[in-house]
Write a protein that holds these residues in place. Structure first.
Motif, short mmCIF file in Angstrom:
data_model
loop_
_atom_site.label_atom_id
_atom_site.label_comp_id
_atom_site.label_asym_id
_atom_site.label_seq_id
_atom_site.Cartn_x
_atom_site.Cartn_y
_atom_site.Cartn_z
N ILE A 1 -109.76 -87.26 -14.08
CA ILE A 1 -108.62 -86.39 -13.77
C ILE A 1 -108.74 -85.01 -14.40
N GLY A 2 -109.91 -84.68 -14.94
CA GLY A 2 -110.11 -83.35 -15.49
C GLY A 2 -109.39 -83.14 -16.80
N VAL A 3 -108.91 -81.91 -17.02
CA VAL A 3 -108.34 -81.51 -18.30
C VAL A 3 -107.08 -82.29 -18.64
N PHE A 4 -106.42 -82.88 -17.64
CA PHE A 4 -105.20 -83.65 -17.91
C PHE A 4 -105.50 -84.89 -18.76
N ALA A 5 -106.74 -85.34 -18.75
CA ALA A 5 -107.10 -86.47 -19.60
C ALA A 5 -106.94 -86.11 -21.06
N ALA A 6 -107.38 -84.91 -21.43
CA ALA A 6 -107.23 -84.44 -22.81
C ALA A 6 -105.76 -84.26 -23.17
N VAL A 7 -104.97 -83.82 -22.20
CA VAL A 7 -103.53 -83.65 -22.43
C VAL A 7 -102.88 -85.00 -22.72
N LEU A 8 -103.23 -86.01 -21.94
CA LEU A 8 -102.66 -87.35 -22.16
C LEU A 8 -103.10 -87.92 -23.50
N LEU A 9 -104.37 -87.70 -23.86
CA LEU A 9 -104.86 -88.16 -25.17
C LEU A 9 -104.07 -87.48 -26.29
N PHE A 10 -103.83 -86.20 -26.11
CA PHE A 10 -103.05 -85.44 -27.09
C PHE A 10 -101.65 -86.02 -27.24
N ILE A 11 -101.01 -86.38 -26.13
CA ILE A 11 -99.65 -86.91 -26.17
C ILE A 11 -99.61 -88.26 -26.87
N THR A 12 -100.53 -89.16 -26.51
CA THR A 12 -100.51 -90.48 -27.16
C THR A 12 -100.80 -90.35 -28.66
N ARG A 13 -101.65 -89.38 -29.00
CA ARG A 13 -101.95 -89.16 -30.42
C ARG A 13 -100.73 -88.63 -31.15
N LEU A 14 -99.95 -87.77 -30.49
CA LEU A 14 -98.71 -87.26 -31.11
C LEU A 14 -97.73 -88.40 -31.36
N VAL A 15 -97.60 -89.30 -30.40
CA VAL A 15 -96.69 -90.44 -30.57
C VAL A 15 -97.16 -91.32 -31.73
N GLN A 16 -98.47 -91.54 -31.81
CA GLN A 16 -99.00 -92.29 -32.95
C GLN A 16 -98.66 -91.59 -34.26
N GLY A 17 -98.79 -90.27 -34.27
CA GLY A 17 -98.50 -89.51 -35.48
C GLY A 17 -97.04 -89.60 -35.89
N ILE A 18 -96.15 -89.53 -34.91
CA ILE A 18 -94.72 -89.63 -35.20
C ILE A 18 -94.39 -90.99 -35.81
N SER A 19 -94.96 -92.04 -35.24
CA SER A 19 -94.65 -93.37 -35.76
C SER A 19 -95.28 -93.57 -37.14
N SER A 20 -96.49 -93.04 -37.35
CA SER A 20 -97.13 -93.21 -38.66
C SER A 20 -96.37 -92.45 -39.74
N GLY A 21 -95.63 -91.41 -39.34
CA GLY A 21 -94.83 -90.66 -40.30
C GLY A 21 -93.74 -91.49 -40.96
N GLY A 22 -93.32 -92.54 -40.30
CA GLY A 22 -92.29 -93.40 -40.89
C GLY A 22 -92.82 -94.73 -41.39
#
Length: 439
Positions: A127-148
């Motif tokens: 899917i092109g560059v959108f793959a990196a965008v989706l990876l970025f989003i899932t990583r952000l969600v992981q980061g938010i949860s790891s913060g707590g």
């Protein structure tokens, strides 16, 4: 309407509650299990990305320069930690307002969903560059949860343990987190050994992320069986719950916040570099076999875990501050010679050097696990820890692999990451010298 209670000075225990708090041994054991399992799963989910960064990089950031692709993948790793303070504030608010248990259940569920989705993501070729965008989003969600998650486990175990056992039982959470790192390295090593380089790039990297599904179910089972901590339940019965924990911690615990930031920078900078970057460094920069490096990383972490019970005993006997100071000094003096040894074109010497670097890890993580919650009063303990710990981790922890790779790439000096470790350790030592009250 909350009753008014004068907060204790940062670094000191709050005044004894109106009713004595009791600690049931069975409840303490359940707390230890739930805290350690949850932290194990969190760090497995979060760190497996670092171990697989070399395999993930070309799938989402293809290019002619492997170093640039790896840097892009590590930048995504770092951004997952940049949002940790946001997650910390959110889950800290839940923990201080509505209970430690609810925050812990929510954070691990959030992490598990994000990790599972990462294993299902389409790649750049699909899917092109959108793959990196989706990876970025899932990583952000992981980061938010790891913060707590980590601070929640520290808080929960600290408050569930009798005061005289807190320094020793502080080892439980670091044991869980390091077993998570070891499990991630072992899993990456096994998949790397059983697949070709092409298979690893096509589908092998997905398997560790998909393991989050059964692991999350296991953790939810453990955490749904626990109750809130004795301190929080007693406070809830007296309606002694902060209406605005963020505002309260910023108003009454500024010194404790700065101390926790400094200590988190030291711990995160040294340990994240050791547990995530060194594997990349040994394979990408020094050319050692990838599969062997995975197993080497797992072995080093296992030794670290085995040292954590003795570290807890030392903290209980001599105090958390003294043991933590020894651990930081250990990192300070071994970082440079360890990296020199790694570059001697011998995997055996590299393994000895890696172990030398990480021997201090247990003597930093275990006492810090009890000292951090000790800095804050019960009313704002979860939120205070979440802000201080996560800000420090953002500044020098999750960014450590990227900073190290950047330094090597820009300076051409393979030893430059050692100076980063030494700098953050000096910051931690300075912060520790200001802490007056021990656990």
């Amino acid at each position: 309407m909350s009753t008014t209670q004068q907060p204790a000075p940062p670094g000191e225990e709050p005044a004894a509650p109106e009713e004595s708090v009791s600690y049931d041994p069975r409840t303490v054991r359940r707390a230890m299990l739930a805290g350690s399992i949850g932290t194990l799963i969190e760090y497995f989910d979060f760190s497996v990305y670092g171990y697989l960064a070399v395999a993930i990089a070309p799938q989402f950031f293809p290019g002619d320069d492997p170093a640039a692709s790896t840097l892009a993948a590590l930048a995504v790793f770092a951004t997952g930690l940049v949002v940790r303070p946001i997650g910390g504030v959110f889950f800290g608010w839940i923990g201080d307002r509505w209970g430690r248990r609810k925050a812990l259940v929510s954070s691990v569920l959030c992490m598990g969903v994000a990790s599972s989705l990462t294993g299902l993501l389409p790649t750049y070729s699909q899917i092109g560059v959108f793959a990196a965008v989706l990876l970025f989003i899932t990583r952000l969600v992981q980061g938010i949860s790891s913060g707590g998650e980590s601070v929640g486990a520290y808080t929960y175990i600290y408050e569930s343990a009798p005061p005289q056992r807190r320094a020793f039982l502080g080892a439980v959470t670091p044991i869980g987190s390091n077993l998570g790192f070891m499990f991630a390295a072992t899993t990456a090593g096994a998949i790397s050994a059983l697949t070709t380089k092409e298979q690893m790039g096509d589908w092998g990297w997905r398997l560790p992320f998909l393991m989050a599904v059964p692991l999350t179910i296991l953790c939810l089972w453990a955490r749904l069986r626990i109750e809130d901590t004795p301190e929080f339940k007693e406070a809830a019965e007296r309606a002694d719950i902060p209406a605005a924990p963020i505002r309260e911690v910023l108003a009454t615990h500024r010194t404790a916040l700065l101390q926790s930031v400094g200590l988190a920078m030291a711990q995160g900078g040294a340990i994240f570099l050791g547990l995530t970057y060194i594997g990349i460094y040994l394979t990408t920069n020094l050319g050692y076999d990838t599969t062997l490096v995975y197993w080497l990383s797992a072995g080093v972490v296992l030794v670290t875990v085995l040292l954590m019970v003795p570290a807890g005993r030392l903290a209980a006997r001599f105090g958390c501050r003294r043991v933590l100071m020894g651990g930081l000094l250990g990192f300070l003096v071994t970082a440079y010679p360890a990296m020199v040894l790694m570059g001697q074109d011998s995997l055996a010497l590299a393994g000895v050097a890696y172990l030398l670097l990480m021997l201090s890890s247990a003597f930093v993580q275990v006492p810090a696990a009890s000292l951090w919650p000790h800095l804050f009063e019960r009313r704002v303990r979860y939120t205070g820890m979440a802000i201080g710990y996560n800000v420090g981790t953002v500044l020098a922890g999750g960014t450590a692999p990227y900073i190290a790779a950047f330094l090597v790439d820009r300076t051409g000096n393979l030893l430059s990451p050692a100076f980063f470790v030494m700098l953050v350790c000096l910051i931690g030592i300075g912060s520790l010298l200001t802490v007056r009250k021990d656990v």
